[in-house]
Design an enzyme around this catalytic site. Structure first.
Site, PDB file in Angstrom:
ATOM      1  N   ASP A 124      -3.654   4.382  -8.065  1.00 49.23           N
ATOM      2  CA  ASP A 124      -4.765   5.017  -7.341  1.00 49.23           C
ATOM      3  C   ASP A 124      -4.821   6.465  -7.827  1.00 49.23           C
ATOM      4  OD1 ASP A 124      -6.532   6.112  -5.548  1.00 49.23           O
ATOM      5  OD2 ASP A 124      -5.598   5.268  -3.766  1.00 49.23           O
ATOM      6  N   HIS A 163       0.819  -1.213   0.000  1.00 47.47           N
ATOM      7  CA  HIS A 163       0.000   0.000   0.000  1.00 47.47           C
ATOM      8  C   HIS A 163       0.854   1.264   0.000  1.00 47.47           C
ATOM      9  CE1 HIS A 163      -2.724   2.897   2.377  1.00 47.47           C
ATOM     10  NE2 HIS A 163      -3.247   2.790   1.174  1.00 47.47           N
ATOM     11  N   ASP A 199      -0.042   6.227  -5.539  1.00 48.30           N
ATOM     12  CA  ASP A 199      -1.004   7.335  -5.596  1.00 48.30           C
ATOM     13  C   ASP A 199      -0.582   8.360  -6.638  1.00 48.30           C
ATOM     14  OD1 ASP A 199      -2.681   6.622  -3.208  1.00 48.30           O
ATOM     15  OD2 ASP A 199      -0.734   6.746  -2.237  1.00 48.30           O
ATOM     16  N   HIS A 227       0.713  10.857  -1.615  1.00 47.75           N
ATOM     17  CA  HIS A 227      -0.545  10.679  -0.887  1.00 47.75           C
ATOM     18  C   HIS A 227      -0.842  11.900  -0.034  1.00 47.75           C
ATOM     19  CE1 HIS A 227      -3.618   9.240   1.837  1.00 47.75           C
ATOM     20  NE2 HIS A 227      -3.783   8.184   1.067  1.00 47.75           N
TER      21      HIS A 227
END
Length: 273
Positions: free
Chosen positions: A85, A5, A27, A41
């Site tokens: 993302d 992640h 991200d 992020h």
């Protein structure tokens, strides 16, 4: 798929794969003209994580290409899937198509090396807002126009807003998407979330008539939540601690039921036991 992640710097690619991830999530932030700009992020982010790692988008793509190109000194054989993302919340709805176009051009040049021995990982474009479904068309049209429609075989889709599954299906219908669908469900590791929507997504996946091919749950850092997710039947788990997921997968209850995915496992195919 053990999905590392918030991997937003090139150094973290090695770090997460070495911890046991075969997949990473990163991200993507956009500038006002809908150009993908940074991997970043920012705060707030998951509990226990530094939210401020960042990299220029195209530099990250080049590092990612090296990590997923056989024969490169930085190559990781087990890194097979990357979830982008896409932080499109900063964009107007009418910029979604442009964002898809610009994303495709950058990936084509810096990740796929214009189709000349580029990175081999499968890519999931994860969009937080159902209204931004035109990003998908922008992406697809651009690869077709550039003569690289074949690369779409490597690209899949996710809507990450925890929307009702019928609404997600409607957005895919609008986007003309009929396959390569991953469905995420989850919340930051700071908060608890039940598995009820995950189970609905899994039911759609297994129905034979739904659009979903794979289901992943985020962000899972505890052994107990990992076991609950595996018991529910997820295909992927996104985590800050890949080693925790790998440990649970090696437990007697799971080691014969699950295996860690390799490049030969098609991420767009619904698994039939």
């Amino acid at each position: 798929w053990i999905m590392g992640h918030m991997v937003n710097s090139i150094a973290q690619i090695d770090e997460f794969v070495n911890l046991g991830a075969n997949s990473i999530e990163t991200d993507v932030s956009f500038d006002k003209q809908a150009n993908p700009e940074y991997m970043y992020h920012g705060t707030p982010c998951d509990c226990g994580r530094d939210c401020l790692h960042w990299e220029n988008f195209n530099d990250f793509l080049k590092g990612l290409r090296k990590a997923t190109t056989p024969g490169d000194s930085k190559y990781h054989e087990k890194l097979i899937l990357v979830v982008f993302d896409l932080k499109t919340g900063s964009l107007y709805d009418n910029q979604a198509y442009d964002a898809g176009t610009k994303l495709a051009k950058n990936l084509l040049e810096h990740y796929w090396n214009n189709g000349n021995n580029g990175g081999r990982a499968y890519i999931v474009l994860s969009i937080p807002n159902l209204n931004h479904y035109k990003l998908i068309a922008g992406f697809k049209d651009t690869l077709k126009n550039e003569g690289h429609e074949d690369l779409l075989e490597k690209v899949g889709h996710d809507f990450s807003g925890n929307d009702d599954i019928p609404d997600v299906e409607k957005a895919y219908k609008n986007a003309g998407v009929t396959g390569h669908v991953w469905q995420s469900d989850g919340i930051t590791n700071c908060l608890p979330r039940g598995l009820s929507r995950v189970k609905l997504a899994i039911a759609n996946r297994d129905s034979g008539s739904g659009i979903i091919n794979k289901v992943y749950y985020w962000t899972v850092d505890k052994r107990s939540t990992t076991r609950n997710s595996l018991d529910a039947g997820v295909d992927g788990i996104m985590t800050n601690y890949p080693g925790v997921i790998a440990d649970v997968l090696s437990e007697s209850a799971y080691k014969n039921k699950y295996k860690i995915a390799t490049y030969e496992d098609n991420p767009w195919e619904t698994f039939k036991p």
